[in-house]
Write an enzyme that holds these catalytic residues in place. Sequence first.
Site, PDB file in Angstrom:
ATOM      1  CB  VAL B  88      11.576   3.363  31.672  1.00  0.00           C
ATOM      2  CG1 VAL B  88      10.941   4.741  31.680  1.00  0.00           C
ATOM      3  CG2 VAL B  88      12.867   3.382  30.877  1.00  0.00           C
ATOM      4  CB  CYS B  89       9.483   3.704  37.038  1.00  0.00           C
ATOM      5  SG  CYS B  89       8.071   3.794  38.134  1.00  0.00           S
ATOM      6  CB  ILE B  90       7.189   7.306  32.952  1.00  0.00           C
ATOM      7  CG1 ILE B  90       7.242   6.472  31.690  1.00  0.00           C
ATOM      8  CG2 ILE B  90       8.513   7.963  33.225  1.00  0.00           C
ATOM      9  CD1 ILE B  90       7.450   7.311  30.442  1.00  0.00           C
TER      10      ILE B  90
END
Lengths: 463, 165
Positions: B88-90
């Site tokens: 996940v890339c946030i």
Amino acid sequence: MDSSFELPDSTDWHATSLPLFEPLEAALRCEVCKEFYDNPVITSCSHTFCSICIRRCISTDGKCPTCRAACQSDKLLPNYAMREIVSKFQDARPKALELARKDKEVSDASSESKKRKLGDTDIEEEPARQTRSRQARTQSRRREGTNGMPIEVPDSEDDGDDSFEPEVEGHVKCPACKESMLDAQLWHHLDVCPGLENSAVGRSTRSSANNTYPKSLQSRPKEPSPAPTRLPGLNYAMMKQNALTKKLQDLGIPTWGKKDLLIRRHTEWMHLWNSNCDAVENRKSKRELLRELEVWEKTQGGSANIAEPKVMRKDFDGQAHASTHKSQFDGLIANAKRKREAAKAKKEEETNEDREKEEARLNEGIPQITEPEAIPQPVDVVHPYEGNEAALASVREKVEQANRVGTTLPSTTSPKPTLEETRIASQAYQGMPNPFGSPTRKVPMFALPADPIVDVEQSTTIQ
Amino acid sequence: MASSASKRLFKEYKGLSSDAPEGITAGPVTEDDMFLWEALIQGPEGTPFEGGVFPAELKFPKDYPLAPPSMRFLVDVWHPNVYPNGQVCISILHPPGDDPNHYEQASERWSPIQSVEKILISVMSMLAEPNDESPANVEAAKMWREKRADYEKVVRDNVRKSLGL
Ligand SMILES: [Zn+2]
Ligand SMILES: [Zn+2]
Ligand SMILES: [Zn+2]
């Protein structure tokens, strides 16, 4: 010796008649470590943290964790008022918690018997009672609180209030400090009891909540304190390894390892030492600080590869929590499956339509054309969120609400998933390389429930 | 003797077990290791993820909460902000100093006062509202922008698949 410690935290107030003490206690805890403020200091942006916590943060990125303002460790000032409040609150906590728990039990018991009378004629009452109980009770408690229901909290400094203390079955009083505790806890407590001396003056910083802390955190023997002279920072980049090794040797801390480790060790020692300088009373001895450095060494420093000791095991009823988890997980999965199945027929139709379109396109050999955004979408294609500010707002609101208010996880009205269903659901997770698929790995959360899932949310489930 | 990191993680675990936000469940895989967690996130209603339950793993660094955990979905999640391997890339998962995407506000990024709960809630809203400015999955972002119906179909198919239906 009984070692069933717990790590006290603000959620301990949940199941009491004083739920508003939860945010109160949370406000007395450091946002970084979640413990009661230990040597609280205030930053130049007026935020308060434990001295050790903010020092570690500053050496990581030089910023306040709360507001991101630039911070310097030499600008930190002790927050005496906070120190005093935390100390007094900790003194008052055990008795207040005990009373609030008892009070809650009493009120639960009485509402229980009321409900049972209603239950004779009203079958629907049963599931509602199970789900709503906590929130409803919390709310009614809150109303009582604001209506000025007298809430008596014993004054910890009042030594003559023995009669006020409720007799709790299985509880005994420490002969030295008069603290009430479980029979089984007494032996452990006696090892660390601050004794008559402290209870008489009522100023032990670690309070009577002591008996619930791991031993190493609570004992503050009266050993000679280190001189409160802060250690200056070093310009590591300018120092050769030899010079650094010499420096660590002079400080009396371990000198093994590469330069990077020496730097990290020195930095941590500086944090431990300087935050100890912020302590007003019960300053730790150098020996204690060295012990803390050793813990750092084992958990984050040069010996950090050794597996984390299993301290938590005895702190916590793992079995109970695993089973709570399991039913929550099962609930989520079963709920999802049920919803899916309900919508399956409809979705399948859509899918078939989509597939036909796709095939038609492929057969004609026409590349898929992007639909311009402006063209209204066909009715069967639902884009509920696109440009739908109201829907987005509702998601945001839900998210915020979830953040604010604790809600129980939705359970399910469908019968508990069969073994086969659960197996399928678990298998489905292996759609991609899945480390959880390893047979040696414990996955307690996916274990099968021993009992049927309790049907708790019947009245509110939307089909 | 436990590190401050594992104590803090334990407190978060305790808090989440007694009072988790709706649609979110999380905890350590085994209690012997506080640094590897497993989470389940429900797909937000009114999105193509609705009805799905998405398992993920969180790995915490030894100096948590100074540095953020990493998070990886364990099922296929077709989403602009999720790498094809599930990572996940946030913004909340990036420390303030580390800014690979430049568009992120420092205030949205990781700070020691953030928590597992805030991460999981952010991931839930990420599912509802992708950020395609600097996507982790370029294909998914392109499809989300240009062929929304196809995007939603892939997502729904994955949901069905993951539930074994
Ligand atoms: Zn702290
Ligand atoms: Zn600040
Ligand atoms: Zn005692």
